[in-house]
Design an enzyme around this catalytic site. Structure first.
Site: not given
Ligand code: GLA
Length: 712
Positions: A48, A455, A505, A527, A422, A345-346, A457-459
């Site tokens: 109010d 993990k 990532c 990174d 890339r 990883d990659d 990723d999308m780079n």
């Molecule tokens: C990106 C990620 C890293 C690694 C590379 C692999 O740069 O941030 O941590 O995973 O890709 O290609």
């Protein structure tokens, strides 16, 4: 005193009051039918007290009353010149839109307000949700086409927020770039508009969809701070406007740049959620509200989700040169240290021996893993660790079977160049077939190999965002549909594989926001793993995001900037989030192993406090030669203080530390790593600790310690 109901409504004045523990928010329906903002700030308890929206009058033919009226959700129509919340074009070209109140519904902590154009059936539902315990509100809007013809949405915002009238406000926001994410900016708000945004298709490293505005006098632990975060991982936009009439307004939602979303009759579009809160306790309190909210209301599993495990990741050790024997050898060493999750990883798939080929071909490379992944996964599991795998599902190298078979699956404009970044292109996730392909690949990996952790990723950022198959007028739905489909894939994967965890990532911190956080368990902030740079990146990451999700690795030196810091300094930096090891363990000495094993054991002891506690940023690497962060457990039984001195000068002592959040009357056991503390008493009272302070014995460059206070 808080009202019994978090949402109150006054029928006589058509006023709504939404209240949380830390804040209240009020708006009302004006006599002309437009919902108008009334209040946002410290908690109120009496509806109010709030007047109905006051009638306004034109000041001049250049200053119509609409410029003075703080509309909750202004359509672009009539004499309105600020950022609209909604702008549409009807099939016949008519673009005028004036939204008025129709009805509302209150259901516990939720409020829905139905609006409609003054002439036709362009319908908007405003959604409000109150989180009373967290001091936070959620707003979004659903736009529905109730007409017999299509119309196109050109701007759809989640909310317009208004600060109390006045000036002298300061804006704080996060900006950055690859390897330099989450840099802080703090600047006065002047007349005009400041735009924070992404046009890159993902959240982006350049700006983060978070803001804080203070009254000009706030500091880390004092003062009024209004803050907000947008839950969207695609093109987003937050504008901060100061009008000529001393009004500050914040509008946010889908980025209206290149936006065109057609709605057929009966179709609707919901905007992303925009979360916002207020605190009288400074930037530190704003962060703590957000952290707790994220942990309990945003992250998958909420308060029940497990603490983040200690992770080992092979990337910086082996880059693309992964194989079964090499990974097994690293796994043996990681297990010895106490790692709980081993992530390859990659480099494990297709023809992937560098970043020029293989993305898109998600089958195990037969030369590197002739027996498939199973022997490695069994080995890792046998060592007591979970197994995680790096994937980058949204991308393709032109040199891949996937691209050779489906060149039309990438974002492109026919006949135009396809810009590689890339050496890769972006798959068009908005396409249903691409979405199903990606879901199928990940579902198979999760099913066949029982992958516990991706993990993800999308780079690269988007370019040439064409979608020729969508048909004329539909191409730009891409900006929304891509992200929706990304979310959908993650949601379905998680539903089918309840133990699956995901890390977001994007070349570091290119996709960190409250939208992706509803689907992932941790994020890779940068990174850049160089410890001194990381201290700054991490400090500002925590402005908006909880340390629980902040993946932080110990890596080898010399690192970025050519800098070398001692292993203990690197550990104490990374132990302030979700600890990981990304070093090449094949090069470590026995002494390195001994240091790491000791610190990982210490981390496990303090992990609940670090990951779920209240964070107090006591001293900043930007302003002091020593960075000090304190974490206090939710039950206040333990506090952990990290003190990292980067550069002693003039033979001075490190600044005294004044912990916060302790119980003055309680006694605390005091333990300092390596005894680097002047105070030698085994116990001290909370009052003494907080008021007389602690003096760490840190000398030279990159000297660090941790102090653990255990309530007796
Ligand atoms: C990106 C990620 C890293 C690694 C590379 C692999 O740069 O941030 O941590 O995973 O890709 O290609």
């Amino acid at each position: 005193m808080l009202p019994a109901q978090p949402i109150q409504y006054s029928e006589s004045r058509k006023v709504f009051l939404l209240t949380t523990r830390d804040s209240s928010y009020a708006f009302g329906v004006a006599a002309d039918g437009a919902p108008r903002h009334l209040y946002w700030g410290a908690p109120l308890w009496r509806i109010d007290d709030l007047p109905a929206p006051a009638p306004r009058h034109d000041i001049s033919s250049f200053d119509p009353r609409q410029m003075l009226e703080n509309e909750e959700f202004p359509g672009w129509g009539g004499p309105r010149y600020y950022e609209p919340a909604l702008k549409i074009t009807r099939q016949d070209g008519n673009r005028d839109l004036v939204l008025h109140y129709v009805s509302h519904r209150i259901d516990g902590n939720n409020l829905e307000v139905a609006l409609k154009d003054i002439r036709d059936d362009v319908e908007v539902t405003l959604h409000y949700r109150v989180y009373p315990d967290y001091g936070i509100l959620r707003r979004s809007a659903t736009i529905r086409n109730g007409l017999a013809q299509p119309f196109t949405i050109e701007s759809a915002q989640s909310a317009a927020w208004y600060l109390p009238p006045g000036d002298g406000y300061q804006l704080t926001y996060l900006s950055g770039r690859w390897v330099a994410e989450q840099q802080i900016n703090h600047e006065p708000i002047h007349e005009g508009e400041k735009v924070l945004e992404s046009r890159k298709g993902h959240t982006s490293h350049n700006f983060n969809p978070w803001f804080a505005i203070d009254d000009g006098n706030a500091s880390e632990e004092h003062g009024r701070v209004w803050f907000g975060a947008l839950a969207w991982s695609g093109n987003w936009r937050i504008t901060v406007e100061q009008t000529p009439y001393q009004q500050v307004r914040v509008t946010g939602g889908f980025n209206s740049f290149d936006f065109a979303y057609p709605l057929q009759p009966g179709e609707s579009l919901e905007t992303p959620a925009f979360y916002a809160g207020f605190t009288g306790g400074g930037f530190g309190a704003a962060s703590r509200l957000l952290h707790c909210f994220e942990r309990e209301q945003i992250l998958p599993g909420g308060a029940q989700s497990r603490l983040r495990p200690v992770l080992y990741n092979s990337w910086e050790a082996t880059t693309f040169h992964v194989d079964e024997a090499g990974q097994m050898a690293l796994a043996d060493k990681a297990a010895r240290l106490g790692a709980e999750l081993f992530v390859m990883d990659d480099g494990w798939f297709g023809a992937r021996s560098n970043d020029h080929a293989g993305l898109g071909d998600w089958y195990v490379n037969p030369q590197k893993f002739p027996r498939g992944l199973k022997p490695l996964i069994d080995h890792v599991n046998g060592l007591g660790m979970d197994f995680g795998l790096w994937v980058e599902p949204e991308m393709v190298n032109p040199n891949s079977d996937l691209y050779r078979n489906h060149p039309d699956w990438v974002l492109h404009f026919p006949g135009r160049p396809e810009s590689e970044l890339r050496n890769q292109l972006v798959l068009n996730l908005a396409r249903p077939d691409v979405k199903e392909y990606i879901f199928g690949v990940l579902d198979k990996l999760a099913t066949d190999d029982h992958i516990r952790y991706f993990k993800w990723d999308m780079n690269r950022s988007f370019s040439e965002p064409g979608w020729p198959e969508a048909g004329p007028g539909n191409e730009r739905k891409l900006w929304v549909d891509y992200v929706r489909n990304l979310y959908d894939i993650m949601d379905r994967l998680r539903a089918r594989h309840p133990r699956l965890e995901i890390e977001s990532c994007s070349g570091g911190g290119g996709r960190v926001d409250l939208g992706i956080l509803q689907r992932v368990d941790e994020v890779w902030p940068s990174d850049n793993t160089e410890a001194f740079d990381r201290l700054r990146i991490q400090e500002r990451f925590t402005e908006a995001y909880t340390p629980k999700i902040m993946s932080a690795w110990v890596t080898d030196v010399p690192n970025m900037n050519g800098r070398s810091t001692p292993l203990e300094f690197r550990f104490l930096t990374a132990m302030q989030g979700a600890l990981g090891i990304g070093a090449n363990l094949n090069k470590w000495t026995e002494q390195d192993f001994a240091t790491a094993t000791r610190l990982i054991a210490l981390y496990k002891r303090i992990r609940p406090t670090v990951q779920t506690g209240d964070l107090y940023r006591l001293a900043s690497p930007r302003t002091a030669d020593t960075t000090v962060n304190e974490y206090v457990s939710p039950d206040a039984k333990q506090a952990v203080i990290f003190a990292l001195r980067h550069s002693q000068q003039y033979n001075t002592a490190a600044p005294a530390i004044f912990p916060r959040g302790l119980d003055e009357r309680a006694m605390y056991g005091v333990e300092a790593l390596d005894g680097k503390l002047a105070e030698k008493q085994p116990q001290l009272s909370g009052a003494y600790l907080m008021h007389a302070g602690l003096n760490v014995l840190l000398r030279g460059d990159y000297d660090a310690t941790a102090i653990i206070l255990d309530r007796q």
